[in-house]
Design a protein around this motif. Structure first.
Motif, mmCIF file in Angstrom:
data_model
loop_
_atom_site.group_PDB
_atom_site.id
_atom_site.type_symbol
_atom_site.label_atom_id
_atom_site.label_comp_id
_atom_site.label_asym_id
_atom_site.label_seq_id
_atom_site.Cartn_x
_atom_site.Cartn_y
_atom_site.Cartn_z
ATOM 1 N N VAL C 65 -16.157 0.559 -6.271
ATOM 2 C CA VAL C 65 -15.872 0.062 -4.928
ATOM 3 C C VAL C 65 -15.860 1.201 -3.918
ATOM 4 C CG1 VAL C 65 -14.568 -1.921 -5.730
ATOM 5 C CG2 VAL C 65 -13.394 0.252 -5.320
ATOM 6 N N GLY C 66 -16.322 2.369 -4.321
ATOM 7 C CA GLY C 66 -16.372 3.493 -3.375
ATOM 8 C C GLY C 66 -15.062 4.250 -3.297
ATOM 9 N N PHE C 67 -14.804 4.784 -2.109
ATOM 10 C CA PHE C 67 -13.687 5.719 -1.966
ATOM 11 C C PHE C 67 -12.343 5.025 -1.723
ATOM 12 C CE2 PHE C 67 -17.277 8.482 -1.372
ATOM 13 C CZ PHE C 67 -16.850 9.667 -1.915
ATOM 14 N N ASP C 68 -12.330 3.747 -2.028
ATOM 15 C CA ASP C 68 -11.134 2.961 -1.786
ATOM 16 C C ASP C 68 -9.845 3.628 -2.253
ATOM 17 O OD1 ASP C 68 -10.401 0.567 -0.631
ATOM 18 O OD2 ASP C 68 -9.921 -0.293 -2.600
ATOM 19 N N SER C 69 -9.833 4.055 -3.526
ATOM 20 C CA SER C 69 -8.564 4.594 -4.048
ATOM 21 C C SER C 69 -8.219 5.925 -3.402
ATOM 22 C CB SER C 69 -8.601 4.740 -5.567
ATOM 23 O OG SER C 69 -9.860 4.603 -6.087
ATOM 24 N N GLN C 76 -0.572 7.232 1.016
ATOM 25 C CA GLN C 76 0.763 7.204 0.393
ATOM 26 C C GLN C 76 1.627 8.346 0.913
ATOM 27 O OE1 GLN C 76 1.893 5.159 -1.923
ATOM 28 N NE2 GLN C 76 0.016 4.011 -2.354
ATOM 29 N N PRO C 77 2.766 8.015 1.497
ATOM 30 C CA PRO C 77 3.692 9.088 1.900
ATOM 31 C C PRO C 77 4.099 9.916 0.677
ATOM 32 C CG PRO C 77 4.460 6.944 2.668
ATOM 33 C CD PRO C 77 3.279 6.681 1.809
ATOM 34 N N ASN C 78 4.221 9.249 -0.469
ATOM 35 C CA ASN C 78 4.568 9.936 -1.710
ATOM 36 C C ASN C 78 3.607 11.070 -2.044
ATOM 37 O OD1 ASN C 78 6.859 9.276 -2.916
ATOM 38 N ND2 ASN C 78 6.014 7.748 -4.336
ATOM 39 N N TRP C 79 2.333 10.813 -1.828
ATOM 40 C CA TRP C 79 1.304 11.809 -2.144
ATOM 41 C C TRP C 79 1.466 13.017 -1.230
ATOM 42 C CZ3 TRP C 79 -1.601 13.643 -5.694
ATOM 43 C CH2 TRP C 79 -2.744 14.405 -5.403
ATOM 44 N N THR C 263 3.480 14.542 -11.406
ATOM 45 C CA THR C 263 4.366 13.404 -11.644
ATOM 46 C C THR C 263 3.846 12.174 -10.920
ATOM 47 O OG1 THR C 263 5.756 14.065 -9.785
ATOM 48 C CG2 THR C 263 6.398 14.872 -11.940
ATOM 49 N N PHE C 264 3.259 12.408 -9.766
ATOM 50 C CA PHE C 264 2.660 11.312 -9.001
ATOM 51 C C PHE C 264 1.582 10.618 -9.833
ATOM 52 C CE2 PHE C 264 -0.581 9.542 -6.328
ATOM 53 C CZ PHE C 264 0.100 8.931 -5.278
ATOM 54 N N MET C 265 0.695 11.439 -10.393
ATOM 55 C CA MET C 265 -0.412 10.893 -11.180
ATOM 56 C C MET C 265 0.133 10.055 -12.328
ATOM 57 S SD MET C 265 -2.154 11.380 -14.231
ATOM 58 C CE MET C 265 -3.602 10.477 -14.716
ATOM 59 N N TYR C 266 1.137 10.609 -13.014
ATOM 60 C CA TYR C 266 1.666 9.924 -14.192
ATOM 61 C C TYR C 266 2.300 8.593 -13.816
ATOM 62 C CZ TYR C 266 3.604 9.459 -18.848
ATOM 63 O OH TYR C 266 3.889 9.022 -20.107
ATOM 64 N N SER C 267 3.116 8.605 -12.773
ATOM 65 C CA SER C 267 3.826 7.366 -12.471
ATOM 66 C C SER C 267 2.883 6.314 -11.899
ATOM 67 C CB SER C 267 4.997 7.641 -11.525
ATOM 68 O OG SER C 267 4.506 8.130 -10.306
ATOM 69 N N TYR C 268 1.921 6.731 -11.073
ATOM 70 C CA TYR C 268 0.993 5.722 -10.536
ATOM 71 C C TYR C 268 0.126 5.139 -11.630
ATOM 72 C CZ TYR C 268 2.255 5.864 -5.689
ATOM 73 O OH TYR C 268 2.957 5.721 -4.534
ATOM 74 N N THR C 269 -0.241 5.933 -12.611
ATOM 75 C CA THR C 269 -1.126 5.445 -13.651
ATOM 76 C C THR C 269 -0.390 4.586 -14.664
ATOM 77 O OG1 THR C 269 -2.384 7.474 -13.456
ATOM 78 C CG2 THR C 269 -2.778 6.150 -15.411
ATOM 79 N N PHE C 270 0.752 5.096 -15.139
ATOM 80 C CA PHE C 270 1.349 4.450 -16.301
ATOM 81 C C PHE C 270 2.534 3.549 -15.978
ATOM 82 C CE2 PHE C 270 -0.703 8.222 -18.227
ATOM 83 C CZ PHE C 270 -1.583 7.539 -19.054
ATOM 84 N N THR C 271 3.192 3.746 -14.836
ATOM 85 C CA THR C 271 4.319 2.853 -14.559
ATOM 86 C C THR C 271 4.076 1.963 -13.356
ATOM 87 O OG1 THR C 271 5.449 4.630 -13.392
ATOM 88 C CG2 THR C 271 6.043 4.312 -15.689
ATOM 89 N N SER C 276 -6.505 3.458 -10.662
ATOM 90 C CA SER C 276 -7.565 4.116 -9.895
ATOM 91 C C SER C 276 -6.977 5.155 -8.941
ATOM 92 C CB SER C 276 -8.400 3.091 -9.131
ATOM 93 O OG SER C 276 -7.569 2.394 -8.218
ATOM 94 N N VAL C 277 -5.797 4.865 -8.398
ATOM 95 C CA VAL C 277 -5.162 5.850 -7.524
ATOM 96 C C VAL C 277 -4.723 7.068 -8.354
ATOM 97 C CG1 VAL C 277 -3.244 6.289 -5.957
ATOM 98 C CG2 VAL C 277 -4.441 4.095 -5.905
ATOM 99 N N GLY C 278 -4.164 6.770 -9.543
ATOM 100 C CA GLY C 278 -3.805 7.864 -10.452
ATOM 101 C C GLY C 278 -5.015 8.711 -10.779
ATOM 102 N N ALA C 279 -6.141 8.047 -11.062
ATOM 103 C CA ALA C 279 -7.364 8.780 -11.388
ATOM 104 C C ALA C 279 -7.802 9.634 -10.204
ATOM 105 C CB ALA C 279 -8.465 7.806 -11.790
ATOM 106 N N ALA C 280 -7.708 9.058 -9.010
ATOM 107 C CA ALA C 280 -8.113 9.813 -7.824
ATOM 108 C C ALA C 280 -7.244 11.057 -7.667
ATOM 109 C CB ALA C 280 -8.009 8.935 -6.578
#
Lengths: 372, 292, 308
Positions: C65-69, C76-79, C263-271, C276-280
Motif C-alpha cells: 500500500v506504499g508509504f502508509d505505515s 505517532q507522538p510516541n515515535w 521498545t517502540f518497535m517491539y510493542s507496536y509489533t507484538f503487543t 507494518s508500523v513496527g516493520a517501518a
C-alpha cells in the motif's frame, strides 16, 4: 630432453603481468638458481613449478610430462620455504614424517626414513623437540630434512637462507652445495642474493620485471653479462660501467676514450677479439669492467694480452682485509678498483692503475645489450 | 605507554595520591550496585525494609537463594527459576558449539582458500554482526512459527547460531589471516587434503581463538534477552526473560531479596567465566570492535 | 595491492573430476553458513522492508500500500518521544562513556600498583546481562529502599533521588546504568591504544620539554584517533540496539518517558498489533545503523593493511 622444461610461461594477477613468456630448462641433477631483485617474479615462477599458483599460459613439464594442472602433492616435488613453514604443533620427527604419513607409508618405514634424513643433516638429537625450541639454523635443517625424506624428483627452495644471520648463511650455503653433490638431486632455487646464485648454481636465470634477462652458467653470467642490468646486478662491488667514445683514429684497432673532469681523457685499447662492427669511430659505447680487472701494478695479471696503465686521483680507500678497494672518478662516475691488501694508496694522491681489458665487456648505450 | 617513560618522569607524591584516590572512587562506583545486589540477596525482607541498603546482613540467610532457585513464582508456575536456568544451558551449549565450529571452517576458507568474491562474502557476513535485530524480528517470528519452532529452545538455538556466525567467522578469519600461509602450502605439497590441513595444521594452533570465540558467544547468548522474549516466552523462556518476568511482576509482595538472588543466578555463569578467563572475553570484545 | 591481497593459495585448474571436487570443496564448506546469512539476514531484511509497505497488523498481509505505515509511524507522538530519547540517551551515553573510559585508561596507565585489581573491577559489568544490570540499578535507585533511603539513614534528610519514577529524569537513569555497564570496556579499548603507542615518541617529546599534560593533549590523544572512532561506532551500535536495559530498568516508563525506537518497535509489533508500523520503525533503525557501519566496514575492508 631436459628434466624440467618451462616454455612460454606467463602469469597475470588482476591486470598485472607478473611473468612474461618465460623459457628455461634444467637437466637432471642440475642446480638452477632464479635470481633477481624483489618483485621480479622469481617466487611466482617457483610457486607455479610447485603448483601453488595457477598457470595463465605456457607449459611446465617435469620429466617430459605436462604438469600445468597437476595438484602440488602429485608433482613429486619438495619445497623449502623462506619461513621454513614448520608445523608448530608437531615435533621435528613428525614434521619430517608428515608428508610420508599423508602418503600412507607404514609407521616403521616412516620412522626409518626420518632417522636417515636426520642422520644426514645431523639433527638426530632434535627429533623430539618442537620448532619453537629450535634456533634458526636448526629450523633450516629440519626444513631441508622434510624435503629430503621424500626423495622427490625435484627440490624447490624459496630464499631458504634469507632469515639466517650472515655467518650461518655461509655455513648453510656450503651445506646445501654438499647435499646437492651427495644426492645428485635436481634443484630449483630462488634468491635475491647474487653471491648465493654464483656459488650454488650450475645454471642461473636472471629475472627482472617478469622477464628473463639471461640464462647461463655462473661464469657466463659473470663474465659475459647479456645486458647492463645483468652486469650491474651480478657481482659485488658491481661492475664499473663507463661511458666511452670510440676514438676516431686507428681505424684497424679501435680505442675507447673516457672523458675526465679536470684531467686529460683516458684512452684504452680494445683487444682484437672483442672488436665488433658497432665500434665505428665516434660511436658512444658503455665500457664494462669489473673491479678486480682494475688493479695495482703488482697484482696485475701478467698473462693478460691487453693491459693499459692509467694515472688516477684516489678519492676514497676502503681496506677490506683480503684486498683494498680504491674509489676514483672517471667519465663522471665512481670507479672501483680492487687492489692487493697492502697496496699503497692514499686519498687525494695520484695512483697508477692497470686495466685488464681482456676482461672488459662493451654495451650498446641505447639498448643496454652487450656488443658481440 | 607510561611503562616506557624514564624514571625521572614519575609523577610526584601528591599526584600519586590523587590518582589512587580517583581510581578508588571509580572502583566503588563500579562495585556498589553489585555489592548491594549481593548483600540484599542474603537479607530477610524485614531487614530490607528497616535497614541500610549498604549494610552487611545482620542475620545472613540463604533462604532467598533457595526460594529463587526452587519455589518462587515466575508467571503462574511456582517452581523457582531452575527450569529457566536449565533452558538457558540447553540453549547456550549447542548454539556455542555449532556457531564456533562454523566460524572456524569459514575463517579457514576465507583466509587460506580464497576465491573470487571472498571479500564480498566476508563483508556480508560481517555486516550481519551489526544489524539491529529488530529488522529481522518479524520474519523470524513467522518462520519459527511455520517450522513449529516457536516457543522452543531448539528455535532459540537456531536463532543464536544464525546470528552468531558473523562474529565467530570474524574472529577465526582475523586469527587465521595471521597464520602463515606457507604452512598451508607446505602441507599441500606434503599431500595433505583440505580437511587434513585444517585438522592437523590449523586446529592444533587455534586454542586461543577457540577460547575467545566460545567465551564471547557464551556471554552473548546467555545474556540475550530480545530473542528470548520474542520467541520463547512461557516455560521455554531463558534465564534473562524469567528474571525480568520475576522482577517486574506486580502481583503480591515484592520479595526483593529473592529477586536479587535470582539476578545473581542469572549473573553467575558469565561472571564465573569472566573471573576465570576475563582476558579472553576482552580480546573477543576488542576483536569485534577494532578488527585485526 | 593486488598481489599482497591475493597471495593466498589459488589452486591450478582442475583436470580430473576428483580435482574439480577438491577445487570446489572450500566453497562448498562455506556455502551453508553463507546461505544461512543470506536467508536469515538479508532475506529477512528484505522481508521486513516489504512488510513495512503493507497494512499488516496482527498477521502479515502481503499487499503493498506504499508509504502508509511510514506516514503513520511519523504521526505517532510516541515515535517522536522515542527519537528524542534516543538523541538524549545516545549523546550522553556515548559522550560520558568515552570521557570516563579515556580518563580511567589514562589513570591506569600511570604505572600504578594494583592495575590487576582495578582493571577487572572496571570491566566486569560488561560480562553481565543488561537485564541483571537493570535489576541491580532499579534496586539501587529505588526511591523507597535504595540510595535515597540510605542517605536519609546517614542523616542527609533532604536528599532526594526519584529519577527512576520521574518522567523528566527517568531517561538519565538509563544513561547511568548504560555508562556503568560499558565504560569499562571503553577503558580497555583506550588502554590497548595507549599501550600501542611507541615509547620512543614519548621520550622524544620529553626531551623536547613537553609536560605530561602537553604530551597527552598534543601527542597521545591525537594518536588515539582510531580508538575514538572504534569506540563511537561500537557505542552507537549499542545505543540503537538498546532494548534490554530499558525493559529491565524502567519498562519504557513512567508512561512513555523512556521509550526508545527498540521498545517502540517491539510493542507496536507484538503487543499493539501494528506490524507494518513496527516493520517501518525497524527499517528506520536499520538504515541509521547502516549509515554508520557501512562506511566504517568499507574503509576497514578496502585497506588491506588495516582490514587484515
Amino acid at each position: 630432453m631436459a628434466f624440467l622444461e618451462i616454455e612460454g610461461l606467463s602469469k597475470r594477477y588482476g591486470g598485472l603481468d607478473v611473468l612474461k613468456s618465460i623459457d628455461v630448462d634444467l637437466e637432471k641433477g642440475g642446480f638452477l638458481v632464479l635470481v633477481g631483485p624483489s618483485g621480479c617474479g622469481k617466487s611466482t615462477l617457483l610457486n607455479m613449478i610447485a603448483g601453488l599458483d595457477a598457470v595463465t599460459s605456457g607449459a611446465i613439464r617435469i620429466d617430459g610430462k605436462l604438469v600445468n594442472d597437476l595438484h602440488p602433492s602429485k608433482r613429486d616435488i619438495a619445497m623449502v620455504f623462506q619461513s621454513y613453514a614448520l608445523y608448530p604443533n608437531m615435533t621435528v620427527a613428525e614434521n619430517i614424517g608428515f608428508a610420508l604419513e599423508m602418503r600412507g607409508m607404514p609407521k616403521a618405514e616412516r620412522e626409518a626414513a626420518v632417522a636417515e634424513a636426520a642422520r644426514m643433516l645431523q639433527i638426530e638429537h632434535l627429533l623430539k623437540r618442537r620448532p619453537g625450541q629450535l634456533s634458526g639454523g636448526q629450523r633450516q635443517r629440519v626444513a631441508m630434512g622434510r624435503a629430503l625424506v621424500r626423495n622427490p624428483r625435484l627440490f624447490l627452495f624459496d630464499e631458504p637462507l634469507s632469515n639466517l644471520d650472515a655467518k650461518l648463511r655461509v655455513d648453510m650455503r656450503t651445506e646445501i652445495k654438499r647435499l646437492h653433490h651427495r644426492t645428485g638431486a635436481t634443484i630449483v632455487y630462488v634468491t635475491h642474493d647474487q653471491i648465493e646464485a654464483m656459488t650454488l648454481a650450475t645454471k642461473i636465470a636472471v629475472l627482472k620485471d617478469g622477464v628473463i634477462q639471461q640464462v647461463g652458467t655462473p661464469s657466463e653470467i659473470y663474465n659475459r653479462p647479456a645486458n647492463l642490468f645483468v652486469a650491474d646486478f651480478m657481482g659485488s662491488p658491481a661492475m664499473n660501467l663507463l661511458e666511452a667514445e670510440v676514438a676516431a683514429d686507428g681505424a684497424n684497432a679501435p680505442r675507447m676514450t673516457l672523458r675526465r673532469n679536470g684531467a686529460a681523457p683516458i684512452t684504452l685499447r680494445v683487444p682484437e677479439t672483442k672488436v665488433t662492427p658497432a665500434m665505428t669511430p665516434g660511436a658512444k659505447i658503455i665500457l664494462g669492467i669489473r673491479p678486480e680487472a682494475i688493479t695495482d701494478e703488482g697484482s696485475a695479471d701478467r698473462s693478460a694480452g691487453t693491459l693499459d696503465t692509467v694515472n688516477v686521483l684516489v678519492d676514497v680507500v676502503e681496506p677490506a682485509g683480503a684486498d683494498t678497494l680504491v674509489v676514483t672518478n672517471i667519465a663522471g662516475k665512481e670507479v672501483i678498483a680492487r687492489l692487493r691488501a697492502d697496496a699503497e694508496a692514499r686519498p687525494g694522491e695520484m695512483l697508477q692503475l692497470v686495466f685488464n681489458l681482456d676482461k672488459a665487456v662493451y654495451f650498446d648505450p641505447e639498448t643496454g645489450i652487450r656488443l658481440q | 605507554m607510561a611503562a616506557d617513560l624514564p624514571a625521572g618522569a614519575r609523577s610526584p607524591i601528591a599526584a600519586r595520591i590523587v590518582i589512587y584516590g580517583l581510581l578508588l572512587i571509580f572502583a566503588v562506583f563500579y562495585l556498589l550496585p553489585f555489592f548491594v545486589m549481593l548483600v540484599t540477596s542474603f537479607k530477610t525482607l524485614d531487614e530490607i525494609q528497616d535497614g541500610n541498603m549498604l549494610a552487611l546482613p545482620k542475620n545472613p540467610t540463604i533462604a532467598p537463594w533457595l526460594a529463587a532457585w526452587g519455589t518462587t513464582c515466575v508467571g503462574l508456575t511456582c517452581q523457582g527459576i531452575k527450569g529457566f536456568f536449565a533452558n538457558s544451558i540447553l540453549m547456550v551449549v549447542p548454539a556455542v558449539i555449532i556457531s564456533t565450529m562454523l566460524g572456524a571452517v569459514n575463517g579457514y576458507v576465507l583466509t587460506k582458500w580464497r576465491f573470487p568474491g571472498h571479500r564480498l562474502v566476508f563483508g556480508m557476513m560481517l555486516f550481519a554482526c551489526f544489524i539491529p535485530f529488530q529488522s529481522v524480528l518479524i520474519p523470524m517470528a513467522l518462520v519459527l512459527g511455520t517450522l513449529g519452532l516457536a516457543g522452543t529452545t531448539a528455535g532459540l538455538v537456531l536463532v543464536h547460531v544464525v546470528y552468531g556466525i558473523g562474529f565467530s567467522t570474524l574472529f577465526f578469519r582475523n586469527y587465521y589471516d595471521a597464520f602463515p600461509t606457507e604452512l598451508v602450502r607446505a602441507a599441500q605439497i606434503d599431500g595433505a587434503s583440505f580437511f587434513q590441513i585444517f585438522r592437523r595444521i590449523l586446529l592444533p594452533s587455534s586454542g586461543p581463538i577457540i577460547v575467545v570465540t566460545v567465551i564471547f558467544q557464551f556471554t552473548n547468548i546467555w545474556n540475550d534477552f530480545l530473542f528470548g522474549a520474542s520467541f520463547a516466552s512461557g516455560d521455554a523462556a531463558p534465564m534473562t526473560v524469567a528474571l525480568n518476568n520475576l522482577v517486574s511482576s506486580s502481583t503480591g509482595v515484592k520479595e526483593y531479596n529473592v529477586h536479587m538472588a535470582a539476578a545473581m543466578f542469572a549473573a553467575l555463569p558469565t561472571l564465573i567465566v569472566y573471573v576465570v578467563a576475563g582476558q579472553y572475553l576482552v580480546r573477543g570484545l576488542m576483536a569485534g570492535a577494532v578488527k585485526g | 595491492m593486488t598481489i599482497a591481497i591475493d597471495d593466498a593459495y589459488r589452486p591450478p585448474r582442475a583436470s580430473s573430476s576428483g580435482d574439480r571436487l577438491r577445487a570446489f570443496l572450500p566453497r562448498l564448506v562455506l556455502a551453508p553458513s553463507f546461505a544461512l546469512v543470506l536467508f536469515f539476514v538479508y532475506g529477512f531484511i528484505l522481508w521486513t522492508i516489504y512488510l513495512s509497505f503493507t497494512r499488516s497488523r496482527l498477521m502479515p498481509i502481503y499487499e503493498i500500500v506504499g508509504f502508509d505505515s511510514y506516514y503513520r509511524l511519523f504521526a505517532q507522538p510516541n515515535w517522536y518521544k522515542a527519537l528524542e530519547n534516543l538523541a538524549i540517551f545516545g549523546s550522553l551515553y556515548i559522550g560520558i562513556s568515552i570521557l570516563l573510559g579515556l580518563t580511567l585508561a589514562i589513570l591506569i596507565d600511570q604505572r600504578i600498583r594494583g592495575e590487576g585489581v582495578f582493571r577487572p573491577i572496571y570491566l566486569y559489568p560488561m560480562a553481565l546481562s543488561f537485564i541483571v544490570t537493570g535489576t541491580a540499578w532499579k534496586w539501587f535507585l529505588n526511591p523507597g529502599l535504595g540510595l535515597e533511603k540510605t542517605m536519609h539513614a546517614w542523616g542527609w534528610q533532604s536528599f532526594q533521588f526519584d529519577w527512576l519514577i520521574n518522567s523528566d529524569m527517568a531517561i538519565y537513569t538509563i544513561v547511568i546504568a548504560g555508562v556503568w555497564q560499558t565504560s569499562g570496556f571503553v577503558m580497555a579499548m583506550f588502554l590497548a591504544g595507549l599501550r600501542g603507542i611507541d615509547g620512543e615518541i614519548l621520550k622524544a617529546a620529553q626531551i623536547d620539554g613537553a609536560s605530561s599534560f602537553a604530551i597527552y593533549r598534543r601527542i597521545v590523544i591525537p594518536m588515539l584517533r582510531p580508538v575514538f572512532l572504534s569506540a563511537v561506532i561500537v557505542l552507537t551500535h549499542l545505543t540503537i540496539k538498546s532494548y534490554d536495559l530499558v525493559i529491565a530498568l524502567t519498562g519504557g516508563g513512567p508512561g512513555n518517558a523512556t521509550e526508545l525506537p527498540s521498545t517502540f518497535m517491539y510493542s507496536y509489533t507484538f503487543t499493539r498489533n501494528q506490524m507494518s508500523v513496527g516493520a517501518a520503525s525497524a527499517v528506520i533503525m536499520l538504515m541509521t545503523i547502516a549509515a554508520v557501519i557501512i562506511p566504517y566496514l568499507y574503509s576497514e575492508l578496502k585497506d588491506p593493511g588495516h582490514g587484515r
